[in-house]
Scaffold this active site. Structure first.
Site, PDB file in Angstrom:
ATOM      1  N   TYR A 319      -1.782  11.143   5.363  1.00  0.00           N
ATOM      2  CA  TYR A 319      -0.787  11.668   6.319  1.00  0.00           C
ATOM      3  C   TYR A 319      -0.153  12.976   5.851  1.00  0.00           C
ATOM      4  O   TYR A 319       0.897  13.364   6.384  1.00  0.00           O
ATOM      5  CB  TYR A 319       0.368  10.667   6.496  1.00  0.00           C
ATOM      6  CG  TYR A 319      -0.014   9.222   6.681  1.00  0.00           C
ATOM      7  CD1 TYR A 319      -0.697   8.796   7.819  1.00  0.00           C
ATOM      8  CD2 TYR A 319       0.333   8.274   5.726  1.00  0.00           C
ATOM      9  CE1 TYR A 319      -1.023   7.461   7.978  1.00  0.00           C
ATOM     10  CE2 TYR A 319       0.016   6.940   5.885  1.00  0.00           C
ATOM     11  CZ  TYR A 319      -0.672   6.548   7.012  1.00  0.00           C
ATOM     12  OH  TYR A 319      -0.987   5.227   7.177  1.00  0.00           O
ATOM     13  N   CYS A 344     -13.044  11.723  -7.006  1.00  0.00           N
ATOM     14  CA  CYS A 344     -13.919  12.855  -6.710  1.00  0.00           C
ATOM     15  C   CYS A 344     -13.827  13.281  -5.251  1.00  0.00           C
ATOM     16  O   CYS A 344     -14.802  13.172  -4.489  1.00  0.00           O
ATOM     17  CB  CYS A 344     -15.341  12.486  -7.098  1.00  0.00           C
ATOM     18  SG  CYS A 344     -15.407  12.142  -8.853  1.00  0.00           S
ATOM     19  N   GLU A 345     -12.658  13.682  -4.836  1.00  0.00           N
ATOM     20  CA  GLU A 345     -12.443  14.218  -3.492  1.00  0.00           C
ATOM     21  C   GLU A 345     -11.317  15.239  -3.581  1.00  0.00           C
ATOM     22  O   GLU A 345     -10.316  14.984  -4.260  1.00  0.00           O
ATOM     23  CB  GLU A 345     -11.976  13.128  -2.513  1.00  0.00           C
ATOM     24  CG  GLU A 345     -12.990  12.064  -2.280  1.00  0.00           C
ATOM     25  CD  GLU A 345     -12.925  11.477  -0.873  1.00  0.00           C
ATOM     26  OE1 GLU A 345     -12.394  12.115   0.049  1.00  0.00           O
ATOM     27  OE2 GLU A 345     -13.432  10.354  -0.730  1.00  0.00           O
TER      28      GLU A 345
HETATM   29  N1  LLP Z   1       6.501  -3.595  13.627  1.00  0.00           N
HETATM   30  C1  LLP Z   1       5.263  -3.231  13.984  1.00  0.00           C
HETATM   31  C2  LLP Z   1       4.665  -3.848  15.165  1.00  0.00           C
HETATM   32  C3  LLP Z   1       4.560  -2.270  13.243  1.00  0.00           C
HETATM   33  O1  LLP Z   1       3.331  -1.913  13.606  1.00  0.00           O
HETATM   34  C4  LLP Z   1       5.163  -1.697  12.089  1.00  0.00           C
HETATM   35  C5  LLP Z   1       4.469  -0.695  11.280  1.00  0.00           C
HETATM   36  C6  LLP Z   1       6.456  -2.112  11.738  1.00  0.00           C
HETATM   37  C7  LLP Z   1       7.107  -3.059  12.535  1.00  0.00           C
HETATM   38  C8  LLP Z   1       7.190  -1.581  10.547  1.00  0.00           C
HETATM   39  O2  LLP Z   1       7.441  -0.230  10.673  1.00  0.00           O
HETATM   40  P1  LLP Z   1       8.387   0.519   9.635  1.00  0.00           P
HETATM   41  O3  LLP Z   1       9.775  -0.018   9.814  1.00  0.00           O
HETATM   42  O4  LLP Z   1       7.858   0.250   8.272  1.00  0.00           O
HETATM   43  O5  LLP Z   1       8.246   1.944  10.010  1.00  0.00           O
HETATM   44  N2  LLP Z   1       0.967   3.295   6.649  1.00  0.00           N
HETATM   45  C9  LLP Z   1       1.923   4.149   7.353  1.00  0.00           C
HETATM   46  C10 LLP Z   1       2.863   3.355   8.217  1.00  0.00           C
HETATM   47  C11 LLP Z   1       2.181   2.442   9.201  1.00  0.00           C
HETATM   48  C12 LLP Z   1       3.141   1.593   9.991  1.00  0.00           C
HETATM   49  C13 LLP Z   1       2.422   0.548  10.756  1.00  0.00           C
HETATM   50  N3  LLP Z   1       3.264  -0.325  11.528  1.00  0.00           N
HETATM   51  C14 LLP Z   1       2.638   5.025   6.337  1.00  0.00           C
HETATM   52  O6  LLP Z   1       2.358   4.929   5.147  1.00  0.00           O
HETATM   53  O7  LLP Z   1       3.470   5.847   6.715  1.00  0.00           O
END
Ligand code: LLP
Length: 419
Positions: A319, A344-345
């Protein structure tokens, strides 16, 4: 606020010296502060007080380590889960089934059946097709599934495209215009008990406006459903509030601002609210500690090569995410360098030509704000064992997931019999 501070010139996690810890557990390792996790949960609770008795269902995907979930379960948190694996983790960590929400766009029939048998609180369903399938699975087991329809409000969350979920073109939720028909149809299905509406428009949101717009639409939908004679008991407002990563960027709205907005928008809804915060609770409760392997003079920039890589912390390469980089024993000098891992990227880059604490081979460096979507998104790419995870609690620490060994890494492969 977190509990990673310099003491006598050395970065500590609560009362634990990170140099001493690295000498015990090796590098790289994730380090979680239980005091920070607890503090953030209480901040969220406080921000949402005055909204009745909301269920704070921690989004397990952010950090599914059992000790992290248990820390939160002991404070009364529920769990927002997206697979049977996450449900099993939540239960193993002590979250009662009646506090578990099962979200996700692709639940399989096996997962539905297993979740029903565990007696979880509610399924957030994302399509009319899923409603029909879940009803059949539930009826087959002689059960009724409590369901909330996750709606897609077609709102731009204004965050990174890969973590936006509330636009019409995204795979998530039922288009909000179809929700009344879907709800009415669900009433006729034998295995379902429609109890409410859910929404989640994305993650790391830096502004309340898109959330407010989405919640307004949910409010209108609830009124419309009730006017049509339906019962609506629950509104699940998801997660998504952003946290500070880069000190040069404006601060995201505070949990208190978020709570005040929710209070204003949901006044008169007469529902039980559910929230699904992930990052907000664990994001800055974790860091990734890594050791400098060597520095290298490149053709265009100085490189700092550390022993953590994109497979351990994917967010920068996936990201373009910013994580603050701090020397564990800073020397009061800075340098401009590109910080990379051994994979290696070219994408294995944590920071490009950034001014960071000056470091040398052998020094320890911490990637800050790595408690959410850090270890959980790791892979073993380049045959790199998954790193250790450590939790500290005052002066105490525990390896809450020991480092994978090479045996763990290779031992599950099988040589095909014809080879
Ligand atoms: N509820 C649902 C239905 C979700 O899909 C998510 C996150 C959350 C709650 C929690 O969201 P938060 O409060 O943590 O923003 N890997 C990405 C973030 C992906 C989030 C996926 N869904 C990153 O590292 O930024």
């Amino acid at each position: 606020m977190d509990h990673f501070q310099l003491r006598n010139g050395v970065l500590h996690a609560e009362d634990v010296d990170l140099e001493a810890l690295a000498a015990r557990v090796g590098t790289p390792f994730y380090c979680y502060s239980s005091a920070t996790i607890e503090r953030h949960f209480r901040v969220v609770q406080e921000a949402l007080s005055g909204l009745g008795d909301p269920l704070i269902a921690y989004a397990v995907k952010a950090n599914p380590n059992l000790s992290v979930i248990r820390t939160l379960a002991r404070l009364g948190a529920g769990a927002d889960t997206v697979s049977i694996g996450e449900i099993e983790r939540a239960l193993a960590a002590g979250v009662p089934p009646e506090r578990i929400v099962f979200s996700g766009v692709g639940k399989t029939r096996d997962e539905m059946a297993a979740a029903l048998l565990k007696g979880i609180r509610q399924f957030n369903i994302e399509s009319e097709e899923e409603a029909v399938e879940l009803s059949a699975v539930a009826a087959g087991l002689g059960r009724t599934a409590r369901v909330a329809f996750r709606v897609n409000p077609d709102v731009d969350a204004g965050t990174h495209a890969k973590i936006s979920t509330g636009k019409a073109e995204n795979k998530f939720g039922i288009p909000i215009g179809r929700a009344p028909a879907a709800y009415a149809q669900a009433q006729t299905l034998p295995g379902l008990d429609p109890v409410g509406i859910a929404v989640h428009i994305g993650s790391q949101l830096g502004s309340l406006a898109p959330l407010e717009a989405a919640f307004e639409r949910v409010g209108a939908l609830i009124a419309e459903l009730r006017a049509a004679g339906h019962r609506v008991e629950i509104a699940d407002l998801g997660g998504g509030l952003g946290i500070p990563y880069d000190p040069a960027q404006p601060l995201p709205p505070s949990p208190a601002d978020y709570g005040a907005m929710v209070k204003r928008v949901t006044a008169g809804w007469d529902v039980r609210l559910i929230f699904e915060p992930g990052r907000l609770i664990v994001g800055n409760a974790g860091i990734l500690v890594t050791r400098v392997i060597r520095t290298k003079r490149g053709g265009a920039t100085e490189f700092v090569i550390v022993d953590a890589a994109m497979n351990d912390l994917l967010r920068p390469s996936l990201y373009d995410a910013w994580h603050d980089i701090r020397a564990v024993r800073p020397r009061a000098e800075t340098t401009t360098a590109t910080v990379v891992g051994p994979v290696c990227e070219t994408g294995d880059t944590f920071a490009t030509r950034r001014t960071v604490d000056a470091v040398e081979a052998g020094d320890l460096v911490a990637f800050m704000t790595a408690g959410a979507y850090g270890a959980t998104m790791a892979s073993t790419y380049n045959s790199r064992p998954l790193v250790a995870e450590v939790m500290v609690h005052g002066a105490d620490w525990a390896e809450v997931r020991p480092r994978e060994t090479l045996e763990d890494l290779i031992g599950r492969d099988r040589i095909a019999p014809w080879l």
